[in-house]
Design a protein around this motif. Structure first.
Motif, PDB file in Angstrom:
ATOM      1  N   ARG A  64       0.825  -1.207   0.000  1.00 39.40           N
ATOM      2  CA  ARG A  64       0.000   0.000   0.000  1.00 39.40           C
ATOM      3  C   ARG A  64       0.864   1.264   0.000  1.00 39.40           C
ATOM      4  O   ARG A  64       1.890   1.329   0.668  1.00 39.40           O
ATOM      5  CB  ARG A  64      -0.921   0.015   1.223  1.00 39.40           C
ATOM      6  CG  ARG A  64      -2.020  -1.056   1.167  1.00 39.40           C
ATOM      7  CD  ARG A  64      -2.919  -0.864  -0.034  1.00 39.40           C
ATOM      8  NE  ARG A  64      -3.939  -1.895  -0.148  1.00 39.40           N
ATOM      9  CZ  ARG A  64      -5.177  -1.776   0.325  1.00 39.40           C
ATOM     10  NH1 ARG A  64      -5.535  -0.678   0.973  1.00 39.40           N
ATOM     11  NH2 ARG A  64      -6.048  -2.748   0.162  1.00 39.40           N
ATOM     12  N   GLN A  65       0.404   2.243  -0.765  1.00 37.10           N
ATOM     13  CA  GLN A  65       1.107   3.524  -0.806  1.00 37.10           C
ATOM     14  C   GLN A  65       0.996   4.213   0.545  1.00 37.10           C
ATOM     15  O   GLN A  65       0.021   4.024   1.292  1.00 37.10           O
ATOM     16  CB  GLN A  65       0.533   4.403  -1.905  1.00 37.10           C
ATOM     17  CG  GLN A  65      -0.928   4.773  -1.730  1.00 37.10           C
ATOM     18  CD  GLN A  65      -1.514   5.390  -2.978  1.00 37.10           C
ATOM     19  OE1 GLN A  65      -1.840   4.686  -3.933  1.00 37.10           O
ATOM     20  NE2 GLN A  65      -1.668   6.712  -2.978  1.00 37.10           N
ATOM     21  N   LYS A  66       2.001   5.022   0.865  1.00 39.04           N
ATOM     22  CA  LYS A  66       2.084   5.633   2.179  1.00 39.04           C
ATOM     23  C   LYS A  66       1.651   7.093   2.180  1.00 39.04           C
ATOM     24  O   LYS A  66       1.787   7.784   3.188  1.00 39.04           O
ATOM     25  CB  LYS A  66       3.521   5.519   2.700  1.00 39.04           C
ATOM     26  CG  LYS A  66       4.000   4.073   2.804  1.00 39.04           C
ATOM     27  CD  LYS A  66       5.459   3.992   3.189  1.00 39.04           C
ATOM     28  CE  LYS A  66       5.944   2.545   3.229  1.00 39.04           C
ATOM     29  NZ  LYS A  66       7.388   2.442   3.559  1.00 39.04           N
ATOM     30  N   ASN A  67       1.145   7.567   1.037  1.00 36.01           N
ATOM     31  CA  ASN A  67       0.696   8.953   0.915  1.00 36.01           C
ATOM     32  C   ASN A  67      -0.456   8.976  -0.088  1.00 36.01           C
ATOM     33  O   ASN A  67      -0.904   7.927  -0.545  1.00 36.01           O
ATOM     34  CB  ASN A  67       1.858   9.854   0.469  1.00 36.01           C
ATOM     35  CG  ASN A  67       2.541   9.279  -0.769  1.00 36.01           C
ATOM     36  OD1 ASN A  67       1.917   9.035  -1.791  1.00 36.01           O
ATOM     37  ND2 ASN A  67       3.846   9.043  -0.675  1.00 36.01           N
ATOM     38  N   ASN A  68      -0.918  10.173  -0.447  1.00 36.93           N
ATOM     39  CA  ASN A  68      -2.057  10.245  -1.370  1.00 36.93           C
ATOM     40  C   ASN A  68      -1.659  10.647  -2.787  1.00 36.93           C
ATOM     41  O   ASN A  68      -2.535  10.997  -3.584  1.00 36.93           O
ATOM     42  CB  ASN A  68      -3.126  11.201  -0.825  1.00 36.93           C
ATOM     43  CG  ASN A  68      -2.608  12.626  -0.661  1.00 36.93           C
ATOM     44  OD1 ASN A  68      -1.457  12.913  -0.990  1.00 36.93           O
ATOM     45  ND2 ASN A  68      -3.453  13.511  -0.154  1.00 36.93           N
ATOM     46  N   TRP A  69      -0.366  10.593  -3.110  1.00 35.19           N
ATOM     47  CA  TRP A  69       0.044  11.014  -4.453  1.00 35.19           C
ATOM     48  C   TRP A  69       0.852   9.954  -5.213  1.00 35.19           C
ATOM     49  O   TRP A  69       1.182  10.143  -6.376  1.00 35.19           O
ATOM     50  CB  TRP A  69       0.860  12.313  -4.389  1.00 35.19           C
ATOM     51  CG  TRP A  69       2.160  12.203  -3.621  1.00 35.19           C
ATOM     52  CD1 TRP A  69       3.334  11.662  -4.064  1.00 35.19           C
ATOM     53  CD2 TRP A  69       2.418  12.652  -2.291  1.00 35.19           C
ATOM     54  NE1 TRP A  69       4.304  11.726  -3.096  1.00 35.19           N
ATOM     55  CE2 TRP A  69       3.768  12.341  -1.987  1.00 35.19           C
ATOM     56  CE3 TRP A  69       1.639  13.288  -1.325  1.00 35.19           C
ATOM     57  CZ2 TRP A  69       4.340  12.645  -0.757  1.00 35.19           C
ATOM     58  CZ3 TRP A  69       2.218  13.597  -0.105  1.00 35.19           C
ATOM     59  CH2 TRP A  69       3.550  13.276   0.170  1.00 35.19           C
ATOM     60  N   ASP A  70       1.163   8.845  -4.619  1.00 34.03           N
ATOM     61  CA  ASP A  70       2.085   7.887  -5.239  1.00 34.03           C
ATOM     62  C   ASP A  70       1.404   6.740  -5.987  1.00 34.03           C
ATOM     63  O   ASP A  70       2.067   5.782  -6.369  1.00 34.03           O
ATOM     64  CB  ASP A  70       3.026   7.295  -4.193  1.00 34.03           C
ATOM     65  CG  ASP A  70       4.422   7.913  -4.266  1.00 34.03           C
ATOM     66  OD1 ASP A  70       4.744   8.517  -5.300  1.00 34.03           O
ATOM     67  OD2 ASP A  70       5.175   7.773  -3.290  1.00 34.03           O
ATOM     68  N   CYS A  71       0.095   6.824  -6.216  1.00 39.22           N
ATOM     69  CA  CYS A  71      -0.581   5.719  -6.898  1.00 39.22           C
ATOM     70  C   CYS A  71      -0.003   5.472  -8.293  1.00 39.22           C
ATOM     71  O   CYS A  71       0.127   4.325  -8.731  1.00 39.22           O
ATOM     72  CB  CYS A  71      -2.081   5.981  -6.988  1.00 39.22           C
ATOM     73  SG  CYS A  71      -2.538   7.569  -7.741  1.00 39.22           S
ATOM     74  N   GLY A  72       0.373   6.533  -8.997  1.00 36.27           N
ATOM     75  CA  GLY A  72       0.949   6.370 -10.325  1.00 36.27           C
ATOM     76  C   GLY A  72       2.297   5.671 -10.291  1.00 36.27           C
ATOM     77  O   GLY A  72       2.605   4.835 -11.152  1.00 36.27           O
ATOM     78  N   SER A  73       3.106   5.984  -9.293  1.00 41.75           N
ATOM     79  CA  SER A  73       4.398   5.314  -9.132  1.00 41.75           C
ATOM     80  C   SER A  73       4.206   3.828  -8.859  1.00 41.75           C
ATOM     81  O   SER A  73       4.888   2.982  -9.443  1.00 41.75           O
ATOM     82  CB  SER A  73       5.185   5.946  -7.982  1.00 41.75           C
ATOM     83  OG  SER A  73       5.491   7.298  -8.250  1.00 41.75           O
ATOM     84  N   TYR A  74       3.271   3.519  -7.987  1.00 43.39           N
ATOM     85  CA  TYR A  74       2.988   2.119  -7.688  1.00 43.39           C
ATOM     86  C   TYR A  74       2.482   1.395  -8.932  1.00 43.39           C
ATOM     87  O   TYR A  74       2.873   0.250  -9.204  1.00 43.39           O
ATOM     88  CB  TYR A  74       1.965   2.014  -6.552  1.00 43.39           C
ATOM     89  CG  TYR A  74       2.578   2.100  -5.171  1.00 43.39           C
ATOM     90  CD1 TYR A  74       2.509   1.033  -4.288  1.00 43.39           C
ATOM     91  CD2 TYR A  74       3.236   3.256  -4.740  1.00 43.39           C
ATOM     92  CE1 TYR A  74       3.070   1.100  -3.020  1.00 43.39           C
ATOM     93  CE2 TYR A  74       3.794   3.342  -3.477  1.00 43.39           C
ATOM     94  CZ  TYR A  74       3.713   2.260  -2.623  1.00 43.39           C
ATOM     95  OH  TYR A  74       4.286   2.328  -1.366  1.00 43.39           O
ATOM     96  N   CYS A  75       1.630   2.048  -9.695  1.00 40.63           N
ATOM     97  CA  CYS A  75       1.113   1.460 -10.928  1.00 40.63           C
ATOM     98  C   CYS A  75       2.254   1.127 -11.887  1.00 40.63           C
ATOM     99  O   CYS A  75       2.283   0.050 -12.491  1.00 40.63           O
ATOM    100  CB  CYS A  75       0.117   2.424 -11.580  1.00 40.63           C
ATOM    101  SG  CYS A  75      -0.693   1.793 -13.065  1.00 40.63           S
ATOM    102  N   CYS A  76       3.214   2.023 -12.023  1.00 44.05           N
ATOM    103  CA  CYS A  76       4.350   1.792 -12.920  1.00 44.05           C
ATOM    104  C   CYS A  76       5.246   0.659 -12.434  1.00 44.05           C
ATOM    105  O   CYS A  76       5.728  -0.153 -13.233  1.00 44.05           O
ATOM    106  CB  CYS A  76       5.162   3.075 -13.075  1.00 44.05           C
ATOM    107  SG  CYS A  76       4.343   4.369 -14.029  1.00 44.05           S
TER     108      CYS A  76
END
Length: 222
Positions: free
Chosen positions: A165-177
């Motif tokens: 799980r991402q640790k903030n509210n802006w890293d979803c795109g990084s996780y997706c990549c």
């Protein structure tokens, strides 16, 4: 500002490049670049044969998530050449706003077809329920055009995987990549449970710096 890099079907501007730095949200241009770069690199390095990994860009996945006309869906998907794909990668934005002038989406997830396990899976770093509805519709559209999905008679239910799980509210795109990179290289996976176990080892902290370096290095060469 002037363009920084044209690669495949996407042109990245200097403004796009600034979004690589936190706490910015990666946009569709950056995800399109990463998907096309990844597939090309895997083929050039000999890790995958042409057609084994298919990337569906965010603008097309958004169109398909809204499209109800079967002929339009067929024309859009047929151009991707995913019949023999072993892996299909589909970044999913939770937006369902058909007005192209607005950016209403707030989250990226990854829908993927994995031929090794014969299943559509959804990798979501934040557990957004709306994303599952969008991904389910996309899987329904894509299923008839993937030969292995038709032959195996896949389960109609989309499998939502447990992921880091991402640790903030802006890293979803990084996780997706990072998820895209991992699944594109994945071989010998036997089940969703096996996939979830392997996902535990992923690391995400360096992705933004790696993405920036990749863009800058390519811009110097092209």
């Amino acid at each position: 500002m002037g363009s920084t890099l044209t690669f495949g079907d996407v042109t990245l501007s200097a403004d796009d490049l600034t979004l690589v730095q936190p706490p910015n949200w990666l946009n569709d241009n950056l995800l399109t670049f990463w998907g096309q770069y990844l597939v090309g690199k895997l083929m050039s390095d000999g890790e995958r044969l042409p057609g084994e990994v298919v990337f569906v860009p965010p603008n097309l996945s958004f169109f398909l998530s809204l499209c109800e006309d079967e002929e339009d869906v067929k024309n859009a998907i047929s151009a991707l050449g995913m019949t023999d794909a072993k892996v299909v990668l589909v970044p999913v934005n939770d937006s369902q706003d058909a007005d192209a002038k607005k950016t209403s989406g707030t989250h990226w997830t990854l829908l993927a077809w994995l031929g090794d396990i014969g299943q559509f899976v959804l990798l979501d770093s934040a557990g957004v329920r709306k994303s599952r509805r969008v991904a389910s519709k996309l899987a329904m559209h894509l299923r008839p055009y993937i030969a292995s999905a038709v032959i195996q008679g896949v389960d109609e239910d989309l499998q939502v995987c447990r992921t880091p799980r991402q640790k903030n509210n802006w890293d979803c795109g990084s996780y997706c990549c990072v998820f895209m990179d991992f699944l594109a290289r994945l071989k010998g996976c036997t089940s969703v449970e096996d996939l979830e176990y392997r996902l535990r080892a992923l690391r995400f902290d360096n992705f933004r710096s790696d993405l920036a370096s990749t863009i800058v290095d390519l811009a110097k060469k092209l």
